[in-house]
Scaffold this motif. Structure first.
Motif, PDB file in Angstrom:
ATOM      1  N   LEU A   1       0.427 -16.909   8.230  1.00 58.42           N
ATOM      2  CA  LEU A   1       1.010 -18.169   8.664  1.00 58.42           C
ATOM      3  C   LEU A   1       2.419 -17.957   9.222  1.00 58.42           C
ATOM      4  N   ALA A   2       3.173 -17.040   8.619  1.00 62.82           N
ATOM      5  CA  ALA A   2       4.506 -16.720   9.144  1.00 62.82           C
ATOM      6  C   ALA A   2       4.380 -16.088  10.532  1.00 62.82           C
ATOM      7  N   ASP A   3       3.375 -15.209  10.714  1.00 60.44           N
ATOM      8  CA  ASP A   3       3.154 -14.589  12.018  1.00 60.44           C
ATOM      9  C   ASP A   3       2.772 -15.629  13.057  1.00 60.44           C
ATOM     10  N   VAL A   4       1.962 -16.613  12.658  1.00 61.30           N
ATOM     11  CA  VAL A   4       1.562 -17.676  13.581  1.00 61.30           C
ATOM     12  C   VAL A   4       2.799 -18.421  14.073  1.00 61.30           C
TER      13      VAL A   4
ATOM     14  N   VAL B   1      -3.885 -18.254  19.218  1.00 61.35           N
ATOM     15  CA  VAL B   1      -3.255 -17.821  17.970  1.00 61.35           C
ATOM     16  C   VAL B   1      -4.035 -18.349  16.765  1.00 61.35           C
ATOM     17  N   ILE B   2      -4.485 -19.600  16.837  1.00 57.19           N
ATOM     18  CA  ILE B   2      -5.275 -20.162  15.740  1.00 57.19           C
ATOM     19  C   ILE B   2      -6.581 -19.394  15.579  1.00 57.19           C
TER      20      ILE B   2
ATOM     21  N   GLY C   1      -5.408 -24.311   4.589  1.00 56.70           N
ATOM     22  CA  GLY C   1      -5.878 -25.270   5.587  1.00 56.70           C
ATOM     23  C   GLY C   1      -4.812 -26.285   5.958  1.00 56.70           C
ATOM     24  N   ARG C   2      -4.094 -26.792   4.946  1.00 59.79           N
ATOM     25  CA  ARG C   2      -3.018 -27.763   5.219  1.00 59.79           C
ATOM     26  C   ARG C   2      -1.914 -27.136   6.060  1.00 59.79           C
ATOM     27  N   GLU C   3      -1.534 -25.891   5.713  1.00 62.31           N
ATOM     28  CA  GLU C   3      -0.463 -25.230   6.453  1.00 62.31           C
ATOM     29  C   GLU C   3      -0.882 -24.938   7.886  1.00 62.31           C
ATOM     30  N   ALA C   4      -2.124 -24.497   8.070  1.00 67.37           N
ATOM     31  CA  ALA C   4      -2.611 -24.217   9.420  1.00 67.37           C
ATOM     32  C   ALA C   4      -2.676 -25.504  10.241  1.00 67.37           C
ATOM     33  N   HIS C   5      -3.126 -26.593   9.625  1.00 68.04           N
ATOM     34  CA  HIS C   5      -3.191 -27.882  10.322  1.00 68.04           C
ATOM     35  C   HIS C   5      -1.798 -28.343  10.721  1.00 68.04           C
ATOM     36  N   ARG C   6      -0.845 -28.213   9.788  1.00 68.68           N
ATOM     37  CA  ARG C   6       0.528 -28.636  10.067  1.00 68.68           C
ATOM     38  C   ARG C   6       1.125 -27.831  11.222  1.00 68.68           C
ATOM     39  N   ALA C   7       0.871 -26.506  11.216  1.00 65.46           N
ATOM     40  CA  ALA C   7       1.396 -25.658  12.287  1.00 65.46           C
ATOM     41  C   ALA C   7       0.764 -26.022  13.628  1.00 65.46           C
ATOM     42  N   ALA C   8      -0.540 -26.290  13.635  1.00 67.35           N
ATOM     43  CA  ALA C   8      -1.218 -26.649  14.884  1.00 67.35           C
ATOM     44  C   ALA C   8      -0.655 -27.948  15.451  1.00 67.35           C
TER      45      ALA C   8
END
Length: 202
Positions: free
Chosen positions: A77-80, A101-102, A139-146
């Protein structure tokens, strides 16, 4: 690092380095051998430490492997976030870059390792609650980043579902990539999905 150099490290630093080696070895073992073949002894050997040292840091097998996937998920997630920072942007259209990236999140070794844990968690009661909690957090962190990097407001009708569909699509591409290299087809899907997102999200 030589044994002599390691011996000069402060105890806290040696402990931190050992823990990190164990976590990275655990993910490698899961990806290579699956849950059944990834014992604490196998991980300890791969990390170059004793089984006793491994159990000092992680008393149970479940402790070790859930911590390992969480560790790498945090790194991923940091790399994303780093890859999607304004400084890292190239000439590729922004939406396509975000989708690429996702998708990479779900087509690397972490996804392969995590999938072994998901399958095991369906049968192993001690794992299930931990993996559900971990998957929900990632999942929450990935959604927030997207949402952040697509620059959209998920309070608008349909936005939240569209972003979630992007994550679900990426997960499906990850599954398709498990048995054969799906890179060529995946590139076309990413481009088309980016066009769809631009049309839907405006």
């Amino acid at each position: 690092m030589t044994i002599q150099a390691a011996s000069r490290m402060p105890q806290q630093d040696r402990s931190r380095a050992t823990r990190r080696r164990l976590l990275e070895a655990a993910v490698d073992c899961l990806a290579a051998y699956g849950w059944a073949g990834s014992t604490v002894s196998v991980v300890a050997e791969r990390a170059g430490v004793s089984r006793g040292a491994a159990q000092h840091h992680f008393p149970t097998r479940e402790d070790l492997f859930t911590a390992a996937v969480e560790h790498v998920a945090d790194q991923l997630l940091a790399d994303v976030r780093e890859q999607l920072s304004p400084e890292a942007q190239g000439d590729t259209p922004r939406t396509e870059t975000v989708v690429e990236v996702i998708v990479r999140m779900y087509t690397g070794e972490l996804f392969r390792a995590a999938l072994h844990l998901w399958v095991a968690a369906a049968r192993e009661e001690p794992l299930r609650a931990r993996i559900i909690a971990l998957e929900n957090r990632v999942g929450r962190e990935a959604h927030r980043a997207a949402v952040e990097f697509l620059g959209v407001d998920e309070r608008a009708p349909g936005v939240r579902e569209t972003v979630q569909a992007t994550l679900d699509m990426a997960r499906g591409l990850g599954l398709a990539n498990l048995l054969t290299d799906d890179g060529a087809r995946r590139a076309g899907v990413v481009r088309q999905w980016a066009r769809i997102l631009d049309g839907v999200l405006g």
